[in-house]
Design a protein around this motif. Structure first.
Motif, PDB file in Angstrom:
ATOM      1  N   ALA B  27      59.052  59.236 -37.183  1.00 21.30           N
ATOM      2  CA  ALA B  27      59.416  60.365 -38.076  1.00 21.30           C
ATOM      3  C   ALA B  27      58.200  61.477 -37.940  1.00 21.30           C
ATOM      4  CB  ALA B  27      59.797  60.030 -39.323  1.00 21.30           C
ATOM      5  N   LYS B  28      57.249  61.053 -37.950  1.00 18.91           N
ATOM      6  CA  LYS B  28      55.896  62.170 -38.128  1.00 18.91           C
ATOM      7  C   LYS B  28      56.133  62.925 -36.697  1.00 18.91           C
ATOM      8  CE  LYS B  28      51.197  62.724 -38.890  1.00 18.91           C
ATOM      9  NZ  LYS B  28      49.716  61.766 -39.020  1.00 18.91           N
ATOM     10  N   ASP B  29      56.319  62.142 -35.647  1.00 21.04           N
ATOM     11  CA  ASP B  29      56.390  62.896 -34.309  1.00 21.04           C
ATOM     12  C   ASP B  29      57.502  63.773 -34.286  1.00 21.04           C
ATOM     13  OD1 ASP B  29      54.351  60.891 -33.361  1.00 21.04           O
ATOM     14  OD2 ASP B  29      55.751  59.632 -32.931  1.00 21.04           O
ATOM     15  N   LEU B  30      58.599  63.497 -34.927  1.00 18.91           N
ATOM     16  CA  LEU B  30      59.880  64.451 -34.654  1.00 18.91           C
ATOM     17  C   LEU B  30      59.496  65.778 -35.621  1.00 18.91           C
ATOM     18  CD1 LEU B  30      63.069  62.348 -34.906  1.00 18.91           C
ATOM     19  CD2 LEU B  30      61.884  63.107 -32.989  1.00 18.91           C
ATOM     20  N   LEU B  31      58.889  65.429 -36.823  1.00 16.98           N
ATOM     21  CA  LEU B  31      58.494  66.616 -37.257  1.00 16.98           C
ATOM     22  C   LEU B  31      57.701  67.688 -36.915  1.00 16.98           C
ATOM     23  CD1 LEU B  31      57.977  64.756 -41.115  1.00 16.98           C
ATOM     24  CD2 LEU B  31      59.981  66.191 -40.268  1.00 16.98           C
ATOM     25  N   LEU B  32      56.412  66.897 -35.920  1.00 18.87           N
ATOM     26  CA  LEU B  32      55.568  67.938 -35.396  1.00 18.87           C
ATOM     27  C   LEU B  32      56.579  68.475 -34.312  1.00 18.87           C
ATOM     28  CD1 LEU B  32      52.716  65.320 -35.271  1.00 18.87           C
ATOM     29  CD2 LEU B  32      52.766  67.287 -36.354  1.00 18.87           C
TER      30      LEU B  32
END
Lengths: 70, 208
Positions: B27-32
């Motif tokens: 999820a953190k990757d997608l936010l970035l």
């Protein structure tokens, strides 16, 4: 790819027969059937926990029934 | 998050370039990714408005927001993959292994991998009205091949389904997918599917 771990599963004859039948019908390995079942259970549980409801609908018979998960 | 080597095509020179295909994105990757893409989307939207381009001709995924899709990655049915080239995310895809089933006659009711979202970075959209050409090409094909490979790994024999935005329909048809139906339950989008033979043909094909 994710690392995989093994476990022993104890099933009754009837449960194993159901896994066999699904594997054949869906053209899957037995492991894949159980993996799919876990994913589906987790997804349904998460969506129902968010307040969504699950229904089965028979359009021809005009019947709709809510399904409860344990 | 693990990665495999792949290739994209430089839109200017037509030459292949090294890229990395990342799977098991978080999820953190997608936010970035969304933080970078959303800024570019906003600039594109301003340019489209300034150029007087009719809204019906705007890229149809212009309103997408990958940060809203991030929470779905907690569920086992969902997985996200992405392409990196020269330090930037060039394409993203979320696939599902449930609850979709094949609709083509030969495979009816059997499991498939469903492509929930697939999008290339805004600078890779060809937008003739803005004289914008794709910076990197073949992002969609690399991701679609990855989805077919996932279907094979899952034991689904390459079967794949997706709903296409109208602007993407001709692309999926060129890939060899079968147009199954227009889906009233999915905003009247057309539903496309790969059977196992078509999927194999696509994997072996030369479509960039």
């Amino acid at each position: 790819m994710n690392a995989k771990r093994s476990m022993t599963l104890n099933l009754t004859d009837a449960e194993m027969a159901a896994v066999d039948e699904l594997a054949q019908k869906k053209e899957l390995s037995k492991t894949a059937v159980i993996r799919q079942a876990i994913r589906l259970y987790q997804m349904l549980d998460a969506r129902m926990a968010r307040g969504e409801k699950l229904f089965f609908e028979d359009e021809a018979a005009k019947k709709k029934a809510e399904l409860m998960l344990l | 998050m693990s990665a495999a080597s792949t290739q994209l095509i430089d839109g200017a020179s037509g030459l292949p370039v090294e890229a990395q295909l990342h799977h098991a994105m978080t999820a953190k990757d997608l936010l970035l990714v969304e933080r970078v893409w959303s800024a570019h989307r906003a600039r594109l939207m301003a340019s489209l408005l300034q150029a007087g381009v009719m809204r019906r001709d705007w890229p149809q995924s212009l309103h997408w927001d990958w940060s809203l899709k991030a929470r779905e990655l907690k569920l086992l049915v969902n997985s996200a993959s992405g392409l990196v080239c020269q330090g930037e995310w060039q394409g993203l895809m979320i696939t599902k292994t449930q609850p979709y089933q094949a609709r083509l006659a030969g495979d009816l009711g059997r499991p498939l991998v469903y492509v929930d979202f697939l999008e290339v970075a805004p600078w890779n959209w060809p937008i003739p009205q803005l004289q914008q050409r794709a910076r990197w090409k073949a992002c969609g094909s690399v991701l679609l091949r990855h989805a077919v490979a996932q279907s094979k790994r899952e034991g689904f024999h390459g079967r794949l389904g997706l709903h296409a935005l109208p602007q993407a329909e001709s692309y999926y048809e060129r890939c060899g997918m079968t147009r199954v139906a227009v889906d009233a339950t999915k905003e009247d989008l057309a539903y496309y599917e790969f059977g196992r033979n078509e999927a194999q043909h696509f994997l072996e094909g030369s479509m960039p």
